[in-house]
Design a protein around this motif. Sequence first.
Motif, PDB file in Angstrom:
ATOM      1  N   ASP A  28     -21.552 -30.048   8.828  1.00  0.00           N
ATOM      2  CA  ASP A  28     -21.122 -30.833   7.669  1.00  0.00           C
ATOM      3  C   ASP A  28     -19.716 -30.429   7.220  1.00  0.00           C
ATOM      4  O   ASP A  28     -19.338 -29.261   7.272  1.00  0.00           O
TER       5      ASP A  28
ATOM      6  N   THR B  73     -28.180 -43.161   2.832  1.00  0.00           N
ATOM      7  CA  THR B  73     -27.142 -42.807   3.790  1.00  0.00           C
ATOM      8  C   THR B  73     -27.161 -43.788   4.957  1.00  0.00           C
ATOM      9  O   THR B  73     -28.132 -44.511   5.167  1.00  0.00           O
TER      10      THR B  73
ATOM     11  N   THR C 263     -27.502 -45.352   8.600  1.00  0.00           N
ATOM     12  CA  THR C 263     -28.541 -45.159   9.614  1.00  0.00           C
ATOM     13  C   THR C 263     -28.085 -44.137  10.657  1.00  0.00           C
ATOM     14  O   THR C 263     -26.973 -44.208  11.190  1.00  0.00           O
TER      15      THR C 263
ATOM     16  N   LYS D 269     -27.513 -37.822   8.980  1.00  0.00           N
ATOM     17  CA  LYS D 269     -28.378 -36.909   8.228  1.00  0.00           C
ATOM     18  C   LYS D 269     -27.577 -35.712   7.715  1.00  0.00           C
ATOM     19  O   LYS D 269     -27.619 -34.616   8.278  1.00  0.00           O
TER      20      LYS D 269
ATOM     21  N   ARG E 217     -26.508 -32.517   5.389  1.00  0.00           N
ATOM     22  CA  ARG E 217     -27.284 -31.430   4.787  1.00  0.00           C
ATOM     23  C   ARG E 217     -27.086 -31.360   3.280  1.00  0.00           C
ATOM     24  O   ARG E 217     -27.947 -30.864   2.556  1.00  0.00           O
TER      25      ARG E 217
ATOM     26  N   HIS F  41     -35.807 -34.341   2.322  1.00  0.00           N
ATOM     27  CA  HIS F  41     -36.622 -35.560   2.350  1.00  0.00           C
ATOM     28  C   HIS F  41     -35.921 -36.727   1.652  1.00  0.00           C
ATOM     29  O   HIS F  41     -36.524 -37.495   0.905  1.00  0.00           O
ATOM     30  N   GLY F  42     -34.622 -36.834   1.919  1.00  0.00           N
ATOM     31  CA  GLY F  42     -33.863 -37.962   1.398  1.00  0.00           C
ATOM     32  C   GLY F  42     -33.500 -37.863  -0.063  1.00  0.00           C
ATOM     33  O   GLY F  42     -32.997 -38.834  -0.646  1.00  0.00           O
TER      34      GLY F  42
ATOM     35  N   TYR G  42     -21.813 -38.298  -0.202  1.00  0.00           N
ATOM     36  CA  TYR G  42     -21.977 -37.419   0.944  1.00  0.00           C
ATOM     37  C   TYR G  42     -20.775 -37.642   1.849  1.00  0.00           C
ATOM     38  O   TYR G  42     -19.935 -38.518   1.599  1.00  0.00           O
TER      39      TYR G  42
END
Length: 365
Positions: free
Chosen positions: A276, A306, A308, A311, A313, A335-336, A353
């Motif tokens: 990240d 976010t 597709t 992911k 952190r 968990h989102g 993000y």
Amino acid sequence: MFMSGDNRTELQKVLDHYADTGESQKLAAATFLIENMPGHYSFSGDWMDQCQQCIKDRYPDLPPYIKQALYIAPFEQGQIVGQFNRQEDIEHISAEFLIKHIDNRFRLWEILPWKDDITFHDFCEYLLPYKIGEGPIPSIEDEDQFAEYTDQINSLVSGIPENGFSIFELKNFLIEKVAPEKGVNNTYALPAPFDRYIMTCGPIAHYTFYKLQHLGIPNAVDFTPHWSDQNGRHFWNFVFDQQSLHSTINENDEHQPVKVYRKTYTHNPIPEQGTDYIPEFFQSPFNKDITDLYSKTIDFDVKLNTKTGVKPRYAYLALFNDRKWQPVAWANIKHGKARFEKIGVGAIYLPIYYIGSKQFAANSP
């Protein structure tokens, strides 16, 4: 000490010295400084050499606490920081300096009329550190001048009123007698690209920190990285006082900060480096979140939307300041969702993000 490299022997000399003298508190203080030293650094290079020589030549009578503040001047200008070489303190600090520094701070602590109001923890955090921020490690000469201040304080102890004055009130007595504002102004001639440098709230708060520290008054630099209702940021000082719940110097009362941090010598949690992108502010472990001391705060969860396959952190809350969204808080994503803590009320935040160094909105403001 594994990060000290070739300088490990210097650090070991300090620990061995206090082990041999049997001074257990000084050994604990030395351990504190060394354990928290990784990440503290200064810059070297031609400009820094010119700057230090310039200050020495043009302002020979300038107190060491103001010189320390002037040395951080270039770090307010991000565009020239790249010209410097970064030097980790733990790889360059000397045993001679550390031993003299620790002995000086303990000697000061012992003579203070308010010694019993300062716990060993607060002594280590607020009186013991040899610096905060990115300035250079003080010189042996600066340490000698620190000892001169201690001698003056010691000679005045009998004249300090003992009728229940708080540390905050005694501060004014010592400043008048020991460290008057002699030679202090807000404008200095420094080498290009500054030439005429005007001190802003950041350096002023830093020199106030060092000045009060020289007088044995525990204090800290608090700051809001971004205002929520105007552009810019602000730095001020907090004085630790058992008799006064909230004593500050140069705090801005016209605006309500919704995120406040304190500069510390000790390490604080930060996002872990990995895949990240981490905004620069959150790469420093020396900023402690103390928002709840200044504002009404809440903790809350944010559901994140976010792209597709992406992911991240970490998620951040950002304030709109200086025509862009500026991150002021961070949280792990689980968990989102991200749970943000100690968030000041009365402001609009955008959850964001990063993909690479590019910001993306994670939900509505």
